[in-house]
Scaffold this motif. Structure first.
Motif, PDB file in Angstrom:
ATOM      1  N   LEU A  41     -77.340  17.224 -21.614  1.00 42.60           N
ATOM      2  CA  LEU A  41     -76.046  17.258 -20.931  1.00 42.60           C
ATOM      3  C   LEU A  41     -75.016  16.467 -21.734  1.00 42.60           C
ATOM      4  O   LEU A  41     -73.871  16.912 -21.918  1.00 42.60           O
ATOM      5  CB  LEU A  41     -76.169  16.669 -19.520  1.00 42.60           C
ATOM      6  CG  LEU A  41     -77.000  17.460 -18.493  1.00 42.60           C
ATOM      7  CD1 LEU A  41     -77.128  16.654 -17.196  1.00 42.60           C
ATOM      8  CD2 LEU A  41     -76.383  18.818 -18.203  1.00 42.60           C
ATOM      9  N   ASP A  42     -75.429  15.312 -22.212  1.00 45.50           N
ATOM     10  CA  ASP A  42     -74.527  14.451 -22.976  1.00 45.50           C
ATOM     11  C   ASP A  42     -74.067  15.126 -24.263  1.00 45.50           C
ATOM     12  O   ASP A  42     -72.896  15.021 -24.654  1.00 45.50           O
ATOM     13  CB  ASP A  42     -75.232  13.133 -23.290  1.00 45.50           C
ATOM     14  CG  ASP A  42     -74.366  12.192 -24.106  1.00 45.50           C
ATOM     15  OD1 ASP A  42     -73.174  12.041 -23.779  1.00 45.50           O
ATOM     16  OD2 ASP A  42     -74.882  11.615 -25.088  1.00 45.50           O
ATOM     17  N   LYS A  57     -60.793  31.168 -17.112  1.00 43.05           N
ATOM     18  CA  LYS A  57     -60.146  29.937 -17.544  1.00 43.05           C
ATOM     19  C   LYS A  57     -60.905  28.747 -16.976  1.00 43.05           C
ATOM     20  O   LYS A  57     -61.202  28.687 -15.788  1.00 43.05           O
ATOM     21  CB  LYS A  57     -58.697  29.908 -17.069  1.00 43.05           C
ATOM     22  CG  LYS A  57     -57.908  28.718 -17.580  1.00 43.05           C
ATOM     23  CD  LYS A  57     -56.464  28.777 -17.095  1.00 43.05           C
ATOM     24  CE  LYS A  57     -55.673  27.581 -17.599  1.00 43.05           C
ATOM     25  NZ  LYS A  57     -54.262  27.608 -17.131  1.00 43.05           N
ATOM     26  N   ARG A  58     -61.236  27.794 -17.846  1.00 41.60           N
ATOM     27  CA  ARG A  58     -61.926  26.601 -17.397  1.00 41.60           C
ATOM     28  C   ARG A  58     -61.036  25.815 -16.433  1.00 41.60           C
ATOM     29  O   ARG A  58     -59.812  25.752 -16.596  1.00 41.60           O
ATOM     30  CB  ARG A  58     -62.299  25.701 -18.589  1.00 41.60           C
ATOM     31  CG  ARG A  58     -63.335  26.330 -19.514  1.00 41.60           C
ATOM     32  CD  ARG A  58     -64.721  26.337 -18.885  1.00 41.60           C
ATOM     33  NE  ARG A  58     -65.672  27.109 -19.663  1.00 41.60           N
ATOM     34  CZ  ARG A  58     -66.368  26.615 -20.678  1.00 41.60           C
ATOM     35  NH1 ARG A  58     -66.218  25.358 -21.030  1.00 41.60           N
ATOM     36  NH2 ARG A  58     -67.216  27.376 -21.325  1.00 41.60           N
ATOM     37  N   ASP A  93     -69.327  17.277 -26.961  1.00 40.06           N
ATOM     38  CA  ASP A  93     -68.895  18.222 -27.994  1.00 40.06           C
ATOM     39  C   ASP A  93     -68.503  19.549 -27.349  1.00 40.06           C
ATOM     40  O   ASP A  93     -69.267  20.518 -27.390  1.00 40.06           O
ATOM     41  CB  ASP A  93     -70.031  18.425 -29.000  1.00 40.06           C
ATOM     42  CG  ASP A  93     -69.613  19.224 -30.236  1.00 40.06           C
ATOM     43  OD1 ASP A  93     -68.476  19.751 -30.240  1.00 40.06           O
ATOM     44  OD2 ASP A  93     -70.421  19.325 -31.182  1.00 40.06           O
ATOM     45  N   PRO A  94     -67.304  19.624 -26.755  1.00 44.03           N
ATOM     46  CA  PRO A  94     -66.870  20.847 -26.068  1.00 44.03           C
ATOM     47  C   PRO A  94     -66.906  22.089 -26.953  1.00 44.03           C
ATOM     48  O   PRO A  94     -67.196  23.185 -26.464  1.00 44.03           O
ATOM     49  CB  PRO A  94     -65.437  20.518 -25.637  1.00 44.03           C
ATOM     50  CG  PRO A  94     -65.416  19.026 -25.522  1.00 44.03           C
ATOM     51  CD  PRO A  94     -66.310  18.537 -26.626  1.00 44.03           C
ATOM     52  N   ALA A  95     -66.650  21.928 -28.237  1.00 40.79           N
ATOM     53  CA  ALA A  95     -66.675  23.077 -29.144  1.00 40.79           C
ATOM     54  C   ALA A  95     -68.081  23.675 -29.225  1.00 40.79           C
ATOM     55  O   ALA A  95     -68.248  24.905 -29.281  1.00 40.79           O
ATOM     56  CB  ALA A  95     -66.206  22.665 -30.533  1.00 40.79           C
ATOM     57  N   MET A 130     -71.987  27.932 -27.683  1.00 37.76           N
ATOM     58  CA  MET A 130     -73.200  28.335 -26.961  1.00 37.76           C
ATOM     59  C   MET A 130     -72.873  29.332 -25.863  1.00 37.76           C
ATOM     60  O   MET A 130     -73.618  30.297 -25.637  1.00 37.76           O
ATOM     61  CB  MET A 130     -73.884  27.106 -26.362  1.00 37.76           C
ATOM     62  CG  MET A 130     -74.612  26.239 -27.351  1.00 37.76           C
ATOM     63  SD  MET A 130     -75.447  24.841 -26.525  1.00 37.76           S
ATOM     64  CE  MET A 130     -76.697  24.446 -27.749  1.00 37.76           C
ATOM     65  N   GLY A 131     -71.766  29.112 -25.166  1.00 37.33           N
ATOM     66  CA  GLY A 131     -71.367  30.023 -24.110  1.00 37.33           C
ATOM     67  C   GLY A 131     -71.094  31.422 -24.632  1.00 37.33           C
ATOM     68  O   GLY A 131     -71.525  32.417 -24.033  1.00 37.33           O
ATOM     69  N   ARG A 132     -70.390  31.523 -25.752  1.00 34.09           N
ATOM     70  CA  ARG A 132     -70.106  32.846 -26.340  1.00 34.09           C
ATOM     71  C   ARG A 132     -71.404  33.551 -26.728  1.00 34.09           C
ATOM     72  O   ARG A 132     -71.576  34.743 -26.471  1.00 34.09           O
ATOM     73  CB  ARG A 132     -69.212  32.696 -27.568  1.00 34.09           C
ATOM     74  CG  ARG A 132     -67.771  32.308 -27.273  1.00 34.09           C
ATOM     75  CD  ARG A 132     -66.879  32.502 -28.489  1.00 34.09           C
ATOM     76  NE  ARG A 132     -67.327  31.724 -29.649  1.00 34.09           N
ATOM     77  CZ  ARG A 132     -66.952  30.480 -29.906  1.00 34.09           C
ATOM     78  NH1 ARG A 132     -66.119  29.854 -29.076  1.00 34.09           N
ATOM     79  NH2 ARG A 132     -67.394  29.853 -30.989  1.00 34.09           N
TER      80      ARG A 132
END
Length: 371
Positions: free
Chosen positions: A328-329, A182-183, A334-336, A341-343
């Motif tokens: 980074l920006d 969990k973030r 754009d959290p989505a 990218m994380g997945r």
């Protein structure tokens, strides 16, 4: 079951948890750590000169002489093969392996092959003198050399290590331990790395200064310490980031894992140091990807082998803090995209860097050498 001796001159170090993780996952080889200095207790059989060593005399003698006679031969007799981590340690393992008449191999991780030998000499450490004096002998006598990335493989070949002995093998990540969580409620960018020139933490600080005002609810958390700690603290103050950057110092593997799971981005601005020092392939990058955290890093050493640019994170040129800030920006805005990218990063790590799969490949290398 055969017996593998894992040689590391000083063990365990917080920054080298990957050695314990790799060893813990061996299935067909019984490990015994062979060390000069055992820092604290480990959950493995071990043989250490530091045990009952009055005034550290035996440890100093071994550093100077490499004499295997300082170890009790009876305690080493069951070992079939020795695996040393880092080039200088390989020279010491070579002496022990010769006494036992068994093969040995050496893993090169980064600085041990990328720093120029003149720069190593200027460091004034007897450990490095031993590598310089005995490197040609090491090339002849070692059964194999493991390169932790294709980049390091190329460096070994440049230094005339025998091509037929050089094997490229990635160190794995425990994807059952490093997995998404969990973030955290707090938004933060995480950086884990020692305070040395090649980690590029100064570049990251300058990049964060470019985006800090646009993202006032985001902080930068940095884990690590080293020779540049005071300089990095001073730079943080100069950039006006004292309230936005938290230096946590060295932390346990478990604490780093918790921080990774809560991070929005993992960032490491690795760069080539003035003396040639480079990364091999920072395992912490793969650990972050395994936790489904997008990675922003650099086109340095083996890092492009671990990050798919534009898919699992972003890569920029070394020392380019403006390009780093731009990437980074993009993710912070754009959290989505960051979650996607994380997945994809976790999928990539599970496919290419899973610890169980990679350790099976390592044991196959052992098999080829241990007869």
């Amino acid at each position: 079951m055969k017996n593998i001796g894992i040689y590391r001159r000083v063990f365990p170090l917080k920054s080298e948890a990957f050695i314990k993780e790799q060893t813990r996952n061996l299935l067909r080889y019984q490990p015994t750590f062979i060390t000069n200095t055992l820092v604290n207790e480990i959950p493995f059989q071990n043989i250490s000169l530091s045990q009952n060593d009055f005034l550290g005399i035996k440890q100093s003698l071994f550093l100077l002489t490499r004499s295997p006679q300082l170890f009790q031969k009876s305690s080493l007799n069951k070992i079939d093969l020795i695996h040393a981590h880092f080039g200088p340690d390989g020279v010491y393992a070579m002496a022990v392996a010769e006494q036992l008449k068994i093969p040995f191999l050496v893993t090169f991780h980064g600085y041990d092959i990328t720093i120029s030998r003149k720069a190593l000499w200027r460091k004034g450490k007897f450990l490095y003198y031993q590598l310089i004096f005995h490197e040609e002998e090491l090339k002849r006598k070692a059964a194999a050399f493991i390169a932790v990335s294709q980049f390091i493989q190329g460096k070994l070949l440049e230094k005339k290590y025998p091509e037929e002995k050089v094997i490229q093998h990635y160190i794995g990540v425990d994807t059952t331990k490093f997995f998404p969580g969990k973030r955290a409620e707090e938004r933060y960018i995480l950086c884990v790395g020692r305070h040395t020139e090649k980690k590029g933490i100064d570049t990251l600080l300058r990049a964060f200064a470019q985006v800090a005002d646009k993202h006032p609810d985001v902080s930068l958390i940095q884990v690590g310490m080293g020779t540049l700690t005071s300089e990095l603290h001073a730079l943080t103050k100069t950039l006006g980031l004292e309230d936005r950057v938290r230096f946590l110092g060295a932390q346990s593997h478990e604490t780093v894992l918790d921080l990774m799971r809560g991070a929005e981005i993992f960032a490491l601005a690795s760069q080539t140091a003035k003396n040639g020092d480079c990364e091999g392939l920072p395992i912490v990058i793969n650990e972050a990807s395994a936790c489904s955290i997008p990675v922003v890093s650099t086109k340095h050493s083996g890092i492009p082998e671990a990050i798919l640019d534009g898919e699992t994170g972003f890569l920029v040129s070394e020392r380019d803090h403006l390009a780093l800030a731009e990437k980074l920006d993009i993710i912070l805005s754009d959290p989505a995209l960051g979650e996607k990218m994380g997945r994809q990063g976790r999928e990539f790590v599970c496919k290419k860097f899973d610890l169980c799969k990679q350790t099976l490949k390592l044991e196959a290398i052992y098999d080829s050498l241990a007869g």
